[in-house]
Design an enzyme around this catalytic site. Structure first.
Site, PDB file in Angstrom:
ATOM      1  N   SER A 291      36.651  29.973  24.777  1.00 37.46           N
ATOM      2  CA  SER A 291      37.494  30.717  23.842  1.00 37.46           C
ATOM      3  C   SER A 291      38.632  29.818  23.378  1.00 37.46           C
ATOM      4  CB  SER A 291      38.056  31.966  24.530  1.00 37.46           C
ATOM      5  OG  SER A 291      39.068  32.546  23.724  1.00 37.46           O
TER       6      SER A 291
ATOM      7  N   VAL B 164      37.361  35.171  29.871  1.00 36.42           N
ATOM      8  CA  VAL B 164      37.637  33.885  29.238  1.00 36.42           C
ATOM      9  C   VAL B 164      38.648  34.057  28.092  1.00 36.42           C
ATOM     10  CG1 VAL B 164      36.541  32.125  27.793  1.00 36.42           C
ATOM     11  CG2 VAL B 164      35.494  32.782  29.952  1.00 36.42           C
TER      12      VAL B 164
ATOM     13  N   GLY C 166      43.171  27.539  25.274  1.00 38.89           N
ATOM     14  CA  GLY C 166      41.727  27.762  25.306  1.00 38.89           C
ATOM     15  C   GLY C 166      41.287  28.006  26.733  1.00 38.89           C
ATOM     16  N   LYS C 167      40.080  28.410  26.936  1.00 37.34           N
ATOM     17  CA  LYS C 167      39.536  28.548  28.300  1.00 37.34           C
ATOM     18  C   LYS C 167      38.040  28.661  28.197  1.00 37.34           C
ATOM     19  CE  LYS C 167      41.296  29.010  32.538  1.00 37.34           C
ATOM     20  NZ  LYS C 167      42.600  28.501  32.999  1.00 37.34           N
ATOM     21  N   GLY C 168      37.339  28.184  29.221  1.00 33.45           N
ATOM     22  CA  GLY C 168      35.889  28.285  29.214  1.00 33.45           C
ATOM     23  C   GLY C 168      35.368  28.585  30.601  1.00 33.45           C
TER      24      GLY C 168
END
Ligand code: NAD
Length: 418
Positions: free
Chosen positions: A60, A84, A105-107
């Site tokens: 994201s 996420v 962001g993050k994953g």
């Protein structure tokens, strides 16, 4: 941990809470509550026995107003789109809270990494890196470690990216091993900011941290380093836990020895200096001066919050309190110092790593720690300024006010295109 609370809705509530204290239009706030884009994909990986398995994976990119998207990659069976998205939003406000030039962001991959061999994990990680390649880059989106990922996975992602792009670009990812372009002090950075925020919090409230009793939920990277550094300040680590349960000694335990025991046996349970075992719930409601939740989100819900007996909570984990728990604690005498400040050491030293990669110049550990201390203590002062001047209900809302103001300011300065 309760699974009933959607962490993405928690994030949106936290933004709304802070928006009430901001001079912002509803459309400006609306934009700050949703990700700009989310990649959701399948990774097909060959297992060691020749069969294949499909894993769901996400990235994201929440908001890039202040710089490239920045945030970790998590391997856990509970990873999903809502988690996420929430984690990516928290990264936006974390980076803004400490004033570093990144968006969020993050994953993650929905996987239990303990079920895979090292070579299966490598193939899974390289498959994810291949999917991520068009979206990431040192000026675009810079992943980092999170739960169940570390230097090894970061090195694989860097190598996959650089090989496919036919370049050297260590700044595409942070949290790398030193010889692959990592920074001194990165592994300890999150625990260090938890210690620094705890120290500043006790100082602000006029209490002595060297006399404090401390309970820590979660004894991984963030929790075990925070424990060791708090131990160094003289605090008494009376209880710690991991997913196997909690251990307790009212006279305090040697944080480094507990970590060695966990490294040897895989768990804190059975540590010989502990006088008793307890449940994670017992630990979260113990009568201690400082409680550090350092496991996963939603660890403390409304019911547990009513039983919390700690005086101060410093959030090492992301989102360890549900919004309802937060409300209960705001009406109590418990002082909660929020995740977006307390665990920001990780992303701050990731930022230093990225700066060093771009400079192709390695900093000493002392320089890293000194710069981190400066950034965290300045952010703590910004938090206190708003807390004392804006009539906000708690430190969390104060920190969000600081952070959202910064994001809003850069969005306004960029203007609207089209
Ligand atoms: P980690 O995987 O190293 O450690 C997690 C620990 O939590 C493990 O000891 C695990 O056994 C324990 N745990 C899991 N479920 C539990 C439960 N229900 N009760 C008690 N313990 C439980 O992860 P980490 O890197 O230390 O991250 C912990 C938290 O800190 C996460 O919320 C993460 O997002 C946050 N965080 C980490 C970093 C970082 O740099 N590592 C940075 C910012 C935020």
């Amino acid at each position: 941990m309760t699974n009933e609370v959607n962490p993405f809705e928690s994030l949106q509530e936290q933004i709304d809470d802070a928006a009430a204290f901001l001079d912002a239009r509803p459309d400006e706030i609306e934009r700050l509550k949703y990700p700009e884009r989310v990649l959701e994909t399948n990774l097909t990986v060959e297992l060691d026995d020749g069969s294949t398995e499909v894993f769901r994976a996400y990235r994201s990119q929440f908001n890039g107003d202040r710089g490239p998207y920045k945030g970790g990659i998590r391997y856990h069976p509970g990873v999903d789109s809502a988690e996420v998205k929430a984690l990516s939003g928290w990264m936006v406000y974390k980076c803004a809270a400490v004033g570093i030039p990144y968006g969020g962001g993050k994953g993650g991959i929905a996987v239990n990494p303990n079920d895979l061999s090292e070579s299966e994990l490598e193939r899974l990680t390289r498959a994810f890196a291949t999917e991520l390649r068009p979206f990431i880059g040192a000026d675009r989106d810079i992943p980092a470690p999170d739960v169940n990922t570390g230097q090894r996975e970061m090195n694989w992602i860097k190598d996959t990216y650089e090989t496919l792009e036919n370049t050297t670009e260590p700044g595409v990812i942070t949290g790398k091993a030193i010889e692959s372009g990592g920074s001194a002090g990165r592994v300890e950075a999150t625990g260090r900011s938890v210690m620094l925020v705890s120290r500043e919090a006790f100082d602000y409230l006029g209490w002595d941290i060297s006399e404090a009793t401390v309970a820590i939920q979660g004894y991984g990277n963030a929790g075990s380093v925070a424990a060791a550094l708090l131990d160094d300040l003289g605090a008494n680590i009376v209880a710690v836990s991991d997913s196997s349960g909690a251990i307790h000694n009212p006279d305090g335990m040697d944080a480094s020895a507990v970590k060695d025991h966990k490294l040897e046996t895989g768990t804190v349970s059975g540590y010989e200096e502990a006088t008793e075992s307890m449940t994670n719930e017992d630990l979260l409601t113990m009568d201690v001066d400082l409680l550090v939740p350092a496991a996963l989100e939603n660890a403390i819900d409304e019911r547990l919050a009513r039983e919390v007996s700690a005086d101060i909570i410093v959030e090492a984990a992301n989102g360890p309190l549900t919004p309802n728990a937060d409300e209960v604690l705001a009406d109590s005498d418990v002082h909660v110092f929020p995740d977006i400040l307390a665990n920001a050491g990780g992303v701050t030293v990731s930022y230093f790593e990225w700066v060093q990669n771009r400079q192709r110049f390695h900093w000493t550990e002392q320089r890293v720690n000194d710069e981190l201390e400066r950034i965290i203590t300045e952010a703590f002062e910004d938090l206190v300024d708003v807390y004392e001047s804006a009539d906000v209900p708690n430190f969390r809302t104060a920190m969000y006010v600081v952070a959202i103001r910064r994001v809003l300011q850069s969005a306004r300065e960029s203007g609207v295109w089209a």
